[in-house]
Design a protein around this motif. Sequence first.
Motif, PDB file in Angstrom:
ATOM      1  N   THR A 107       0.841  -1.192   0.000  1.00 23.50           N
ATOM      2  CA  THR A 107       0.000   0.000   0.000  1.00 23.50           C
ATOM      3  C   THR A 107       0.877   1.244   0.000  1.00 23.50           C
ATOM      4  O   THR A 107       1.993   1.228   0.527  1.00 23.50           O
ATOM      5  N   GLN A 108       0.354   2.281  -0.583  1.00 26.20           N
ATOM      6  CA  GLN A 108       1.042   3.572  -0.613  1.00 26.20           C
ATOM      7  C   GLN A 108       0.004   4.669  -0.423  1.00 26.20           C
ATOM      8  O   GLN A 108      -1.095   4.592  -0.981  1.00 26.20           O
ATOM      9  N   THR A 109       0.376   5.683   0.336  1.00 33.46           N
ATOM     10  CA  THR A 109      -0.429   6.890   0.468  1.00 33.46           C
ATOM     11  C   THR A 109       0.321   8.005  -0.239  1.00 33.46           C
ATOM     12  O   THR A 109       1.483   8.280   0.083  1.00 33.46           O
ATOM     13  N   TRP A 110      -0.338   8.614  -1.211  1.00 36.84           N
ATOM     14  CA  TRP A 110       0.251   9.662  -2.036  1.00 36.84           C
ATOM     15  C   TRP A 110      -0.408  11.008  -1.708  1.00 36.84           C
ATOM     16  O   TRP A 110      -1.616  11.063  -1.494  1.00 36.84           O
ATOM     17  N   VAL A 111       0.400  12.064  -1.704  1.00 36.10           N
ATOM     18  CA  VAL A 111      -0.100  13.425  -1.535  1.00 36.10           C
ATOM     19  C   VAL A 111       0.551  14.293  -2.610  1.00 36.10           C
ATOM     20  O   VAL A 111       1.751  14.171  -2.876  1.00 36.10           O
ATOM     21  N   ARG A 112      -0.258  15.162  -3.207  1.00 43.36           N
ATOM     22  CA  ARG A 112       0.298  16.121  -4.182  1.00 43.36           C
ATOM     23  C   ARG A 112       0.658  17.401  -3.418  1.00 43.36           C
ATOM     24  O   ARG A 112      -0.204  18.087  -2.888  1.00 43.36           O
ATOM     25  N   PHE A 113       1.964  17.699  -3.372  1.00 44.78           N
ATOM     26  CA  PHE A 113       2.457  18.902  -2.710  1.00 44.78           C
ATOM     27  C   PHE A 113       2.534  20.036  -3.725  1.00 44.78           C
ATOM     28  O   PHE A 113       2.950  19.816  -4.872  1.00 44.78           O
ATOM     29  N   PRO A 114       2.171  21.258  -3.321  1.00 50.10           N
ATOM     30  CA  PRO A 114       2.187  22.388  -4.264  1.00 50.10           C
ATOM     31  C   PRO A 114       3.564  22.637  -4.885  1.00 50.10           C
ATOM     32  O   PRO A 114       3.663  22.990  -6.047  1.00 50.10           O
ATOM     33  N   ASP A 115       4.625  22.395  -4.115  1.00 50.37           N
ATOM     34  CA  ASP A 115       5.974  22.696  -4.607  1.00 50.37           C
ATOM     35  C   ASP A 115       6.733  21.481  -5.133  1.00 50.37           C
ATOM     36  O   ASP A 115       7.773  21.633  -5.762  1.00 50.37           O
ATOM     37  N   ALA A 116       6.224  20.274  -4.897  1.00 55.97           N
ATOM     38  CA  ALA A 116       6.993  19.075  -5.255  1.00 55.97           C
ATOM     39  C   ALA A 116       6.207  18.048  -6.060  1.00 55.97           C
ATOM     40  O   ALA A 116       6.769  17.052  -6.499  1.00 55.97           O
TER      41      ALA A 116
END
Length: 134
Positions: A107-116
């Motif tokens: 499993t993986q939890t992904w987040v979209r960061f504004p700068d990365a």
Amino acid sequence: MTDVTPNIPEVVEEVRQLFERYEQALIDKNVEVLDATFWNSPYAIRLANHEHGYGFDRIHAHRVARVPGPGTKEKRLRLDIVTVGRDIATVALVYKVRGKEMTGRQTQTWVRFPDAGWKVIAAHVSMIGETPVL
């Protein structure tokens, strides 16, 4: 966060492509891509069968030490990608473990960061002897 729409098709596809890139990097031992996939933070976590990676530096050290190759995945049994809005996603993979009568879970939890951009902030890999109900 105001948009919590589940599984926006283009977001699901974007995460799917990143996941596939990560999977290929595991086979190729492309540490640059593996590192770029994870959040460069002491708060990133990757728990695996024989390794507990608390923080980006420990995760990176494991990546450098592991041998390249096809790894433990013989055959995918199920892949689920769930997105919430445009900035949060989970990926769950169930697979047949190579050469063993075991089932692997990832499993993986992904987040979209504004700068990365998209980064994995938490990941887990484990194996069980039971055949799962899918």
